[in-house]
Design a protein around this motif. Structure first.
Motif, short mmCIF file in Angstrom:
data_model
loop_
_atom_site.label_atom_id
_atom_site.label_comp_id
_atom_site.label_asym_id
_atom_site.label_seq_id
_atom_site.Cartn_x
_atom_site.Cartn_y
_atom_site.Cartn_z
N SER A 572 0.80 -1.22 0.00
CA SER A 572 0.00 0.00 0.00
C SER A 572 0.83 1.27 0.00
CB SER A 572 -0.92 0.00 1.23
OG SER A 572 -0.16 -0.10 2.42
N SER A 573 2.14 1.19 -0.34
CA SER A 573 2.94 2.41 -0.37
C SER A 573 2.46 3.31 -1.51
CB SER A 573 4.42 2.08 -0.56
OG SER A 573 4.70 1.82 -1.92
N ALA A 574 2.84 4.59 -1.45
CA ALA A 574 2.36 5.56 -2.43
C ALA A 574 2.87 5.26 -3.84
CB ALA A 574 2.79 6.96 -2.02
N ILE A 575 3.94 4.48 -3.98
CA ILE A 575 4.49 4.21 -5.31
C ILE A 575 4.39 2.73 -5.68
CG2 ILE A 575 6.06 6.18 -5.26
CD1 ILE A 575 8.32 4.23 -4.53
N ALA A 576 3.64 1.95 -4.91
CA ALA A 576 3.49 0.53 -5.23
C ALA A 576 2.89 0.37 -6.63
CB ALA A 576 2.59 -0.16 -4.20
N GLY A 577 3.56 -0.41 -7.46
CA GLY A 577 3.07 -0.65 -8.81
C GLY A 577 3.47 0.40 -9.82
N GLU A 632 6.33 15.03 -23.21
CA GLU A 632 5.64 14.61 -24.44
C GLU A 632 4.87 13.31 -24.24
OE1 GLU A 632 8.64 14.32 -27.36
OE2 GLU A 632 9.15 16.46 -27.27
N GLN A 633 5.42 12.43 -23.40
CA GLN A 633 4.78 11.13 -23.20
C GLN A 633 3.84 11.13 -22.00
OE1 GLN A 633 7.23 7.59 -24.24
NE2 GLN A 633 8.96 9.00 -24.10
N GLY A 634 3.58 12.30 -21.46
CA GLY A 634 2.63 12.41 -20.36
C GLY A 634 3.14 11.88 -19.05
N VAL A 635 4.46 11.86 -18.87
CA VAL A 635 5.04 11.33 -17.64
C VAL A 635 5.18 12.47 -16.62
CG1 VAL A 635 7.09 10.27 -16.62
CG2 VAL A 635 6.29 9.54 -18.88
N GLN A 636 4.73 12.23 -15.39
CA GLN A 636 4.83 13.25 -14.34
C GLN A 636 6.27 13.38 -13.86
OE1 GLN A 636 2.08 12.75 -11.10
NE2 GLN A 636 2.93 14.44 -9.91
N ILE A 637 6.76 14.61 -13.80
CA ILE A 637 8.13 14.87 -13.36
C ILE A 637 8.11 15.34 -11.91
CG2 ILE A 637 10.20 16.26 -13.75
CD1 ILE A 637 9.30 16.50 -16.69
N LEU A 638 8.91 14.68 -11.07
CA LEU A 638 9.02 15.05 -9.66
C LEU A 638 10.45 15.46 -9.35
CD1 LEU A 638 7.09 12.09 -7.94
CD2 LEU A 638 6.19 14.36 -8.44
N LEU A 639 10.60 16.59 -8.67
CA LEU A 639 11.92 16.93 -8.15
C LEU A 639 12.25 15.99 -7.01
CD1 LEU A 639 11.72 20.82 -8.18
CD2 LEU A 639 12.73 19.32 -9.90
N GLU A 640 13.52 15.89 -6.65
CA GLU A 640 13.95 14.93 -5.63
C GLU A 640 13.15 15.09 -4.34
OE1 GLU A 640 17.98 13.51 -3.22
OE2 GLU A 640 18.07 15.18 -4.64
N GLN A 641 12.99 16.32 -3.87
CA GLN A 641 12.27 16.54 -2.61
C GLN A 641 10.80 16.21 -2.74
OE1 GLN A 641 13.83 17.23 0.38
NE2 GLN A 641 11.81 16.58 1.07
N TYR A 643 9.58 13.90 -4.60
CA TYR A 643 9.51 12.44 -4.54
C TYR A 643 9.62 11.94 -3.10
CZ TYR A 643 11.16 7.61 -4.79
OH TYR A 643 11.33 6.26 -4.57
N LEU A 644 10.56 12.52 -2.35
CA LEU A 644 10.73 12.11 -0.95
C LEU A 644 9.48 12.43 -0.13
CD1 LEU A 644 14.44 13.25 -0.39
CD2 LEU A 644 13.60 10.92 -0.74
N ASP A 645 8.85 13.56 -0.42
CA ASP A 645 7.60 13.90 0.27
C ASP A 645 6.51 12.89 -0.07
OD1 ASP A 645 8.82 16.09 1.37
OD2 ASP A 645 8.02 17.51 -0.13
N LEU A 646 6.49 12.46 -1.34
CA LEU A 646 5.46 11.50 -1.78
C LEU A 646 5.60 10.17 -1.05
CD1 LEU A 646 3.23 10.55 -3.77
CD2 LEU A 646 5.08 9.93 -5.36
N ILE A 647 6.82 9.63 -0.97
CA ILE A 647 6.97 8.31 -0.35
C ILE A 647 6.92 8.41 1.18
CG2 ILE A 647 8.29 7.39 -2.28
CD1 ILE A 647 10.84 7.74 -0.65
N ASP A 648 7.12 9.62 1.71
CA ASP A 648 7.05 9.81 3.15
C ASP A 648 5.61 9.83 3.62
OD1 ASP A 648 8.32 10.24 5.66
OD2 ASP A 648 7.64 12.31 5.59
#
Length: 648
Positions: A572-577, A632-641, A643-648
């Protein structure tokens, strides 16, 4: 309208290069010519697939069709020019690096009439550019028959596939000089050896000069005779930009064609297999451009090689150290270009099968000068002679694309040395067991991984290693069992066909490492990303290494277990899958540690951005090209921080 279906070869390549996301789109587009009705994303995907399959020799559209489609795409989507990214799907191995600029092949002509037709194309280009025909100059240079390379002033590269090559700067470090006392950084050229030097000092030891060219860039220690040739200045890197040449008006060229060609052909003391003609005007070069293979402003003039029709006695299989079985056609001895030819290598066993090469087949063999003889065509086909078993160990052979391969990585004498080198290189925690020491041990009769781990310090000394080295080797073996390594890396180290690190990890997300040996091909196919052909090869490969794997596993390696697929565990982590690609320099942690942690949280980590990527995590010093490609491919870009906030 003809039915088109991707075959197993196509599918395997696309799986390897992670471009198998929409095979139905590819088949439909080729079959219905629906390319121009696709959206931008699908057009890009189709061109990437077409390019990768072309480079593997199994193209799905013609060169002209690809050029037309690529030009249309680039013209209509200038914000997403494809040229720089078209190589994303090409599988890289070893120390492969991108060349500073493309090194295309040269189109060939075999008569003066063909040269005149090429000149007409130059004239048309000049007319379009309002360049007076009288101002057109043509440069003619020898076409060196050497080893193509590129020097950017810092590194020397092999030509490779024209886009990606190998770093062979080691040749310069061994003393290889630039010809004519030239400076470094002059771009493309050839590694060659003086013909007279070869005949006088090396012809008794080497069959032809091509063997020398390959030896110059060898990773292992260079043959002492080759090293002396380098030191004597007989072996050089000859840049095309400073080579002997004739440059003059096109009318003089056509009037004195034969004498100019002859003079340039004999202008250097190296092997030459033709001359190259090119327009000198930069405007004409730019206007004429290039196909996917050749520069249009350049052409090679060659003389047809001497040919003979030769009967095949038999086709002999030879297992290489990599496990690939190479077919060698044994011939009725025939004299061609002053040499008696009794055998010739066939490209691969698919060539044997599809062209009917076997006893009593009739081949047209061509040879020019000192060039290695080659098969031009099969004049009379027969039932192909294809082996079922490895000539080195008698294991059942399997097909891998166009090649027959011996899957027995543990007990095949032909593969022993390479198998051991691969194991320690993949493990990556033991510097003492590189190619040189492995070669020494195998020459003394050590054939298996578990045997190496059983050697004591005093036994290393008995094998001829120094006292200090013996202790170090023994201690390194001990440490390599104690240092924790991933179970997928451990499995990958055994070198099973189709089981690189990625596939090992994918399998271990669904089954434990010991369960894998009991899986059927049907069970492997059920796992996303595995085709039937790959699954069957994996099952057979695992069966071949099982005995050795059990013995090595019993040595108590410290393995970390691959986290199971999040869909199986309900993570159930925020980035599972999610599929995540990390790029740039990270400030909070190393990129490799972040990748490991992401996998622990149930994410899948990619190396390049595709349509399936969920997040591109960007650190510092990231190029705009990569960021724009993600957008162009619709990929979400996250800065390092972020990303860390997301998984935290």
């Amino acid at each position: 309208m003809s039915l088109f279906t991707l075959n197993n070869e196509h599918v395997v390549v696309l799986e390897e290069t992670k471009l198998a996301s929409n095979l139905k789109l590819i088949e439909r587009t080729v079959r219905d010519e629906s390319f121009y009705s696709l959206n931008q994303k699908d057009m890009r995907y189709f061109l990437l697939v077409a390019d990768v399959l072309y480079r593997r020799g199994i193209g799905i559209i013609t060169d002209s069709e690809f050029d037309e489609k690529e030009s249309w795409y680039n013209e209509n989507h200038p914000e997403s020019i494809l040229t720089d990214s078209v190589q994303l799907g090409v599988k890289e191995s070893g120390k492969t690096v991108r060349l500073p600029q493309k090194m295309l092949s040269t189109d060939k002509a075999y008569s003066k009439n063909e040269i005149v037709k090429w000149l007409d194309r130059v004239f048309k280009s000049a007319l379009t550019l309002n360049i007076n025909r009288d101002d057109i100059l043509i440069r003619v240079t020898p076409k060196l028959d050497g080893y193509a390379a590129f020097d950017d002033g810092k590194r020397l590269y092999t030509r490779g596939d024209g886009v990606n090559g190998q770093d062979i700067t080691r040749a310069l470090e061994r003393g290889l000089k630039v010809a004519e006392q030239g400076k470094r950084g002059l771009g493309p050229g050839e590694i060659v050896i003086d013909k007279n030097y070869f005949e006088e000092k090396l012809s008794n030891y080497f069959e032809n000069s091509r063997n020398i060219q390959a030896a110059i860039i060898a990773e292992k220690n260079v043959d002492k005779r080759v090293q002396k040739a380098i030191s004597d200045g007989a072996c050089v890197f000859y840049p095309f930009s400073i080579i002997e040449n004739w440059t003059g008006h096109y009318e003089e060229l056509t009037e004195n064609f034969e004498s100019i060609i002859q003079n340039i052909w004999n202008a250097v003391t190296f092997d030459v297999d033709g001359v190259i003609l090119e327009a000198t005007d930069a405007r004409i070069k730019e206007h004429m451009g290039a196909t996917r293979k050749f520069h249009r402003w350049q052409i090679a003039f060659k003389i047809n090689e001497e040919a003979a029709e030769v009967e095949v006695i038999s086709v002999t299989p030879q297992t290489s150290r990599m496990g690939r079985v190479i077919p060698v056609a044994e011939l009725v001895p025939t004299k061609i270009s002053g040499a008696t030819i009794s055998r010739v290598t066939v490209h691969n066993y698919n060539t044997v099968k599809t062209n009917g090469v076997g006893p009593k087949a009739l081949l047209q063999i061509v040879r020019s000068g000192l060039v290695i003889p080659k098969i031009e065509k099969v004049v009379k086909a027969v039932a192909p002679q294809i082996p079922d078993f490895c000539p080195s160990c008698q294991s059942h052979l399997i097909w891998e694309l166009d090649n027959l391969v011996c899957p027995n990585k543990s007990d095949c004498p032909a593969q022993t040395e390479n198998t051991l080198v691969h194991f320690f290189k993949t493990l990556g925690n033991n510097d003492g067991f590189g190619p040189k020491n492995i070669e020494k041990l195998t020459n003394l009769g050590v054939k298996h991984i578990h045997e190496i781990y059983g050697i004591k310090a005093h036994q290393f000394a008995a094998y001829g290693f120094g006292e200090k080295t013996s202790k170090n080797l023994f201690n390194q073996l001990k440490v390599s069992r104690e240092v924790e390594i991933e179970d997928w890396r451990f499995l990958s180290a055994f070198g099973v066909s189709r089981l690189g690190g990625g596939n090992c990890e994918r399998l271990l997300q669904h089954h434990s490492i010991t369960e894998l040996f009991e899986l059927s091909a049907d069970e492997i196919v059920e796992i996303d990303g595995f085709a039937r052909l790959s699954a069957e090869a994996i099952v057979e490969g695992l069966a071949n290494i099982k005995e050795e794997f059990v013995k090595v596993s019993a040595l108590d390696f410290t393995l970390s277990t691959t986290r199971k697929d999040p869909e199986m565990e309900g993570t159930s982590s925020a980035i599972a899958g999610a599929v995540i690609v990390f790029t740039g320099s990270m400030s909070q942690s190393s990129r490799s540690d972040m990748e490991k942690h992401a996998k622990y949280l149930g994410a899948k980590v990619g190396k390049s951005v595709t349509g399936k990527t969920t997040y591109l995590v960007a650190g510092e010093k990231v190029g705009e090209t990569k960021l724009n490609g993600a957008r162009e491919q619709g990929v979400q870009i996250l800065l390092e921080q972020e990303y860390l906030d997301l998984i935290d």
